[in-house]
Design a protein around this motif. Structure first.
Motif, PDB file in Angstrom:
ATOM      1  N   SER A 251       0.805  -1.232   0.000  1.00 34.92           N
ATOM      2  CA  SER A 251       0.000   0.000   0.000  1.00 34.92           C
ATOM      3  C   SER A 251       0.834   1.276   0.000  1.00 34.92           C
ATOM      4  O   SER A 251       0.302   2.365  -0.188  1.00 34.92           O
ATOM      5  N   LEU A 252       2.146   1.168   0.215  1.00 32.04           N
ATOM      6  CA  LEU A 252       2.991   2.355   0.297  1.00 32.04           C
ATOM      7  C   LEU A 252       2.917   3.188  -0.973  1.00 32.04           C
ATOM      8  O   LEU A 252       2.847   4.421  -0.918  1.00 32.04           O
ATOM      9  N   ILE A 253       2.923   2.530  -2.112  1.00 33.47           N
ATOM     10  CA  ILE A 253       2.917   3.254  -3.384  1.00 33.47           C
ATOM     11  C   ILE A 253       1.689   4.150  -3.514  1.00 33.47           C
ATOM     12  O   ILE A 253       1.761   5.271  -4.034  1.00 33.47           O
ATOM     13  N   ASN A 254       0.552   3.677  -3.024  1.00 34.25           N
ATOM     14  CA  ASN A 254      -0.681   4.476  -3.094  1.00 34.25           C
ATOM     15  C   ASN A 254      -0.552   5.748  -2.260  1.00 34.25           C
ATOM     16  O   ASN A 254      -0.961   6.833  -2.687  1.00 34.25           O
ATOM     17  N   THR A 255       0.019   5.608  -1.064  1.00 30.76           N
ATOM     18  CA  THR A 255       0.219   6.776  -0.202  1.00 30.76           C
ATOM     19  C   THR A 255       1.167   7.773  -0.848  1.00 30.76           C
ATOM     20  O   THR A 255       0.912   8.982  -0.854  1.00 30.76           O
ATOM     21  N   LEU A 256       2.265   7.279  -1.400  1.00 26.84           N
ATOM     22  CA  LEU A 256       3.247   8.162  -2.036  1.00 26.84           C
ATOM     23  C   LEU A 256       2.629   8.928  -3.206  1.00 26.84           C
ATOM     24  O   LEU A 256       2.870  10.127  -3.382  1.00 26.84           O
ATOM     25  N   GLN A 257       1.826   8.236  -4.000  1.00 27.06           N
ATOM     26  CA  GLN A 257       1.202   8.882  -5.156  1.00 27.06           C
ATOM     27  C   GLN A 257       0.233   9.981  -4.733  1.00 27.06           C
ATOM     28  O   GLN A 257       0.098  10.996  -5.426  1.00 27.06           O
ATOM     29  N   GLU A 258      -0.423   9.786  -3.620  1.00 35.34           N
ATOM     30  CA  GLU A 258      -1.405  10.773  -3.153  1.00 35.34           C
ATOM     31  C   GLU A 258      -0.738  11.946  -2.429  1.00 35.34           C
ATOM     32  O   GLU A 258      -1.156  13.094  -2.574  1.00 35.34           O
ATOM     33  N   ILE A 259       0.307  11.669  -1.678  1.00 38.10           N
ATOM     34  CA  ILE A 259       0.947  12.702  -0.856  1.00 38.10           C
ATOM     35  C   ILE A 259       2.046  13.437  -1.606  1.00 38.10           C
ATOM     36  O   ILE A 259       2.267  14.627  -1.412  1.00 38.10           O
ATOM     37  N   ARG A 260       2.781  12.731  -2.453  1.00 36.26           N
ATOM     38  CA  ARG A 260       3.919  13.285  -3.199  1.00 36.26           C
ATOM     39  C   ARG A 260       4.891  13.999  -2.242  1.00 36.26           C
ATOM     40  O   ARG A 260       5.009  15.214  -2.241  1.00 36.26           O
ATOM     41  N   PRO A 261       5.591  13.228  -1.415  1.00 37.35           N
ATOM     42  CA  PRO A 261       6.472  13.830  -0.395  1.00 37.35           C
ATOM     43  C   PRO A 261       7.633  14.614  -1.004  1.00 37.35           C
ATOM     44  O   PRO A 261       8.044  14.362  -2.145  1.00 37.35           O
ATOM     45  N   THR A 262       8.179  15.528  -0.212  1.00 38.16           N
ATOM     46  CA  THR A 262       9.356  16.291  -0.634  1.00 38.16           C
ATOM     47  C   THR A 262      10.629  15.737  -0.003  1.00 38.16           C
ATOM     48  O   THR A 262      11.729  16.028  -0.476  1.00 38.16           O
ATOM     49  N   LYS A 263      10.490  14.960   1.077  1.00 38.66           N
ATOM     50  CA  LYS A 263      11.618  14.280   1.717  1.00 38.66           C
ATOM     51  C   LYS A 263      11.196  12.848   1.991  1.00 38.66           C
ATOM     52  O   LYS A 263      10.058  12.594   2.387  1.00 38.66           O
ATOM     53  N   PHE A 264      12.114  11.898   1.797  1.00 42.61           N
ATOM     54  CA  PHE A 264      11.750  10.490   1.962  1.00 42.61           C
ATOM     55  C   PHE A 264      12.843   9.766   2.740  1.00 42.61           C
ATOM     56  O   PHE A 264      13.984   9.670   2.300  1.00 42.61           O
ATOM     57  N   LEU A 265      12.489   9.293   3.925  1.00 42.51           N
ATOM     58  CA  LEU A 265      13.406   8.546   4.783  1.00 42.51           C
ATOM     59  C   LEU A 265      12.850   7.146   4.984  1.00 42.51           C
ATOM     60  O   LEU A 265      11.698   6.978   5.378  1.00 42.51           O
ATOM     61  N   GLY A 266      13.658   6.138   4.697  1.00 44.40           N
ATOM     62  CA  GLY A 266      13.186   4.760   4.853  1.00 44.40           C
ATOM     63  C   GLY A 266      14.313   3.845   5.282  1.00 44.40           C
ATOM     64  O   GLY A 266      15.497   4.145   5.099  1.00 44.40           O
ATOM     65  N   VAL A 267      13.949   2.717   5.878  1.00 46.32           N
ATOM     66  CA  VAL A 267      14.939   1.688   6.199  1.00 46.32           C
ATOM     67  C   VAL A 267      15.293   0.969   4.903  1.00 46.32           C
ATOM     68  O   VAL A 267      14.550   1.045   3.913  1.00 46.32           O
ATOM     69  N   PRO A 268      16.424   0.278   4.837  1.00 42.00           N
ATOM     70  CA  PRO A 268      16.820  -0.397   3.599  1.00 42.00           C
ATOM     71  C   PRO A 268      15.745  -1.292   3.000  1.00 42.00           C
ATOM     72  O   PRO A 268      15.619  -1.387   1.776  1.00 42.00           O
ATOM     73  N   ARG A 269      14.942  -1.940   3.853  1.00 46.12           N
ATOM     74  CA  ARG A 269      13.930  -2.859   3.330  1.00 46.12           C
ATOM     75  C   ARG A 269      12.911  -2.147   2.449  1.00 46.12           C
ATOM     76  O   ARG A 269      12.394  -2.728   1.492  1.00 46.12           O
ATOM     77  N   VAL A 270      12.636  -0.867   2.750  1.00 42.96           N
ATOM     78  CA  VAL A 270      11.704  -0.095   1.921  1.00 42.96           C
ATOM     79  C   VAL A 270      12.261   0.031   0.508  1.00 42.96           C
ATOM     80  O   VAL A 270      11.563  -0.215  -0.491  1.00 42.96           O
ATOM     81  N   TYR A 271      13.530   0.429   0.416  1.00 43.72           N
ATOM     82  CA  TYR A 271      14.151   0.598  -0.905  1.00 43.72           C
ATOM     83  C   TYR A 271      14.317  -0.739  -1.623  1.00 43.72           C
ATOM     84  O   TYR A 271      14.179  -0.823  -2.841  1.00 43.72           O
ATOM     85  N   GLU A 272      14.606  -1.799  -0.852  1.00 48.48           N
ATOM     86  CA  GLU A 272      14.738  -3.123  -1.455  1.00 48.48           C
ATOM     87  C   GLU A 272      13.411  -3.582  -2.050  1.00 48.48           C
ATOM     88  O   GLU A 272      13.372  -4.195  -3.128  1.00 48.48           O
ATOM     89  N   LYS A 273      12.308  -3.290  -1.353  1.00 49.56           N
ATOM     90  CA  LYS A 273      10.982  -3.657  -1.854  1.00 49.56           C
ATOM     91  C   LYS A 273      10.684  -2.931  -3.173  1.00 49.56           C
ATOM     92  O   LYS A 273      10.162  -3.518  -4.126  1.00 49.56           O
ATOM     93  N   ILE A 274      10.997  -1.626  -3.209  1.00 51.02           N
ATOM     94  CA  ILE A 274      10.773  -0.851  -4.433  1.00 51.02           C
ATOM     95  C   ILE A 274      11.636  -1.406  -5.552  1.00 51.02           C
ATOM     96  O   ILE A 274      11.181  -1.574  -6.691  1.00 51.02           O
ATOM     97  N   PHE A 275      12.902  -1.710  -5.239  1.00 56.96           N
ATOM     98  CA  PHE A 275      13.828  -2.267  -6.228  1.00 56.96           C
ATOM     99  C   PHE A 275      13.297  -3.581  -6.800  1.00 56.96           C
ATOM    100  O   PHE A 275      13.284  -3.787  -8.021  1.00 56.96           O
ATOM    101  N   GLU A 276      12.861  -4.478  -5.905  1.00 54.20           N
ATOM    102  CA  GLU A 276      12.361  -5.784  -6.359  1.00 54.20           C
ATOM    103  C   GLU A 276      11.148  -5.627  -7.267  1.00 54.20           C
ATOM    104  O   GLU A 276      11.019  -6.310  -8.286  1.00 54.20           O
ATOM    105  N   LYS A 277      10.247  -4.722  -6.904  1.00 47.47           N
ATOM    106  CA  LYS A 277       9.053  -4.506  -7.726  1.00 47.47           C
ATOM    107  C   LYS A 277       9.421  -3.939  -9.088  1.00 47.47           C
ATOM    108  O   LYS A 277       8.881  -4.375 -10.122  1.00 47.47           O
ATOM    109  N   MET A 278      10.360  -3.003  -9.111  1.00 44.47           N
ATOM    110  CA  MET A 278      10.757  -2.396 -10.378  1.00 44.47           C
ATOM    111  C   MET A 278      11.489  -3.398 -11.259  1.00 44.47           C
ATOM    112  O   MET A 278      11.384  -3.347 -12.487  1.00 44.47           O
ATOM    113  N   GLN A 279      12.222  -4.312 -10.656  1.00 36.27           N
ATOM    114  CA  GLN A 279      12.885  -5.360 -11.440  1.00 36.27           C
ATOM    115  C   GLN A 279      11.858  -6.270 -12.104  1.00 36.27           C
ATOM    116  O   GLN A 279      12.028  -6.689 -13.251  1.00 36.27           O
TER     117      GLN A 279
END
Length: 613
Positions: A251-279
């Motif tokens: 569900s994170l992607i839905n929140t990001l699309q609606e909020i469009r943050p200006t700063k983004f802080l995440g633990v490595p697992r967040v970025y790994e999840k995005i990476f895996e999905k994009m792959q």
């Protein structure tokens, strides 16, 4: 009088919940050092005075975004504080909060502080006994829980908590008559006069404890770190929006699309999840799209590597790729307005960093500890290094304690952000914070000539081989994971052993509770297929032998890692593939995603011993 008063004290540390400390304020300094001390309530009030009508908090309720302005936020905090006082919160006693990030979590935290109490967060993964320990040690008068699942943990140990006076549940309707709903709490607060809070605020001081942060406790019970009623790193005027608690389940992607943050802080697992999905998405592209993407990523990665090396290049190819191709990707991710990306809490692999750089999303590392109230070092694009944890934040200090010939030793921190000590644990406090006020982190590292700080291992995690050689496992584990992108976790064995071996877990899907399942990720399946040993599950991999083609590929990666070893003792001799990945629910990882080494060693002792027969 409070809340910005400073009580007399000559000691830099205290383990007493009612104690105070001497602030680390030099006669002269820079950046944070020069700021006059201010309490959390004082800073909050100043922020409200400056930005009364600016959005402070945003959350989703029945598919509609709701917000609090800073003025409304302060009113809600004071209302919560009044209710806590009425329910029996004593000064210097705690409000424990057991739930995922939410508006109510924030209000409970600040409400406790405004009421002269101590705010205590409890990990949602804690067992009932661990919850009891946190509540007991912190002298909890009130516990705030998210839902019935977390409530049951508290009810199981309630009879062992004589100081507990009230329980509040902030989502759903409580099924127990003596448990208050959030609405009932707010109604209580609204019926009470403001001078209840004002009287408490007058008695608090900047150099007293306002927050207890329990360490993740990879060994034994967690330690409770004192944090003072001031924090110079608090951000004023920012808007915080809350994602759904199932963000990492899709569900994170839905929140990001609606909020469009200006700063983004995440633990490595967040970025790994995005990476895996994009792959997965990229694998479905045709030849032309793949060729264009490869061209764009090549020039974009080079652009950011040039910036790291001090070369201010901006080729036409990068400009085109950034404005046309990657802008669309950012829009799809909801990150088109984001100007700063940061990763913290655990190391982010160099390969993941390079991938995001190649799509014009440079991720900066931040390093800190619970004992340091958050960040201590930070990378920025103008001062970055792929292998470091950035530079020391201006106004803070870093030194290497007892460096060896290579300049490696224990990383130590100093500054106004260092905690007061560990609650009720004087011996551990003295071990961690020396007489001069330096916090000894337990991390091994070095500082280069440019000021970049590097972590090379953990003192407590050092493997001492049968031959007496000290080996930090983390760099070797990280190096192997970089060589094998489809390996999720690598776990080095070698303490009191004749040689090093390593346990490997492959990347798999996880269920709705975050527990790894049998099914391999599509990217892992594609890798196995490319090796000529296709498999869809971990069991298929293991039943196949594992396949000699797979073991050969892993051994080749290990050989490349071994080539970098400084001695034969640091070379990996054997490996085994585990039947399941590590996770928090299954116990191998702590809440901050750090590996619990003793748990892994005990759980897989049979597999480990087979490698040493």
């Amino acid at each position: 009088m409070g809340p910005d008063q400073i009580k007399p004290s000559e000691s830099l540390v205290t383990t007493d919940p009612e104690g105070s400390v001497r602030l680390r304020i030099p006669n002269s300094g820079k950046a944070i050092e020069t700021l006059p001390p201010i309490s959390v309530p004082g800073y909050f009030q100043r922020t409200v005075d400056r930005f009364p009508n600016k959005v402070a908090l945003g959350w989703k309720e029945a598919d509609t975004w709701k917000t609090f302005t800073y003025k409304e936020y302060l009113n809600e905090v004071r209302t919560t504080a009044k209710a806590f006082i009425h329910l029996g919160l004593e000064e210097k006693h705690s409000v424990c909060i057991l739930g995922f990030n939410s508006v109510e979590w924030f209000l409970s935290d600040l409400g406790a502080i405004f009421a002269g109490g101590i705010a205590v967060g409890i990990y949602t993964t804690n067992s009932p006994e661990a919850c009891k320990y946190c509540a007991e040690v912190s002298r909890a008068n009130i516990i705030v829980v998210e839902d019935d699942y977390q409530l049951q943990k508290v009810l199981n140990v309630r009879s062992s908590l004589p100081k507990l006076k009230a329980i509040i549940q902030y989502t759903g309707e409580p099924k127990h008559s003596d448990v208050l709903s959030w609405k009932q709490l707010i109604d209580i607060g609204k019926s009470l006069p403001d001078d209840l809070v004002d009287e408490r605020l007058r008695r608090i001081a900047i150099n007293e404890c306002c927050t207890l942060v329990f360490t993740s406790g990879t060994v034994g019970n967690p330690k409770a770190t004192h944090s003072r009623r001031r924090n110079p790193a608090m951000c004023g005027g920012v808007a915080v929006y809350f994602a759904d608690k199932n963000a990492l389940k899709g569900s994170l992607i839905n929140t990001l699309q609606e909020i469009r943050p200006t700063k983004f802080l995440g633990v490595p697992r967040v970025y790994e999840k995005i990476f895996e999905k994009m792959q997965q998405v990229a694998a479905q592209n045709g030849f032309v799209k793949k060729a264009i993407a490869s061209w764009a990523k090549q020039y974009t990665l080079q652009h950011h590597l040039d910036l790291i090396n001090g070369i201010q290049s901006k080729s036409w190819a990068y400009s085109l790729a950034s404005s046309v191709i990657f802008q669309k990707i950012k829009e799809a991710l909801g990150l088109q307005r984001c100007t700063f990306f940061c990763s913290a809490a655990a190391p982010l692999s160099t390969d993941i960093k390079k991938y995001f750089m190649s799509i014009d999303i440079p991720i900066m590392e931040c390093f800190g500890m619970s004992e340091a109230s958050g960040g201590h070092t930070l990378a920025v694009e103008s001062a970055n290094n792929l292998n470091s944890i950035g530079m020391t934040i201006p106004g803070l200090k870093t030194k290497i304690f007892q460096p060896d010939e290579q300049g490696q030793g224990e990383i130590c921190m100093y500054g106004r952000h260092i905690c007061m000590g560990y609650l009720n644990e004087p011996e551990k406090t003295v071990e961690a914070i020396d007489e001069e006020g330096w916090l000894h982190t337990g991390d091994l590292g070095k500082i280069d000539q440019n000021g970049f700080v590097y972590i090379t291992g953990r003192l407590k995690e050092l493997l001492i081989t049968a031959g007496g050689e000290n080996i930090p496992p983390v760099p070797i584990e990280q190096s192997l994971k970089q060589e094998l992108p489809n390996v999720s976790n690598a776990f080095l064995i070698g303490d009191k052993r004749k040689f090093l071996s390593i346990l490997i877990s492959l990347k798999t899907e996880v269920d709705t509770e975050g527990v790894p399942v049998e099914n391999l990720l599509p990217s892992t399946q594609n890798w196995l297929k490319s090796l000529g040993c296709p498999a869809a599950t971990v069991q298929e991999v293991l039943k196949a032998g594992p396949d000699p083609k797979l073991t050969a590929a892993i051994q080749e990666a290990i050989n490349r890692v071994n080539e970098k070893a400084t001695s034969r003792a640091q070379k990996i001799q054997k490996f085994s593939i585990l039947p399941a990945d590590f996770s928090v629910p299954t116990g191998e990882l702590g809440p901050t995603m750090k590996v619990k080494r003793r748990v892994v060693e005990q759980k897989y002792s049979t597999i480990i011993e087979k490698m040493y027969v």
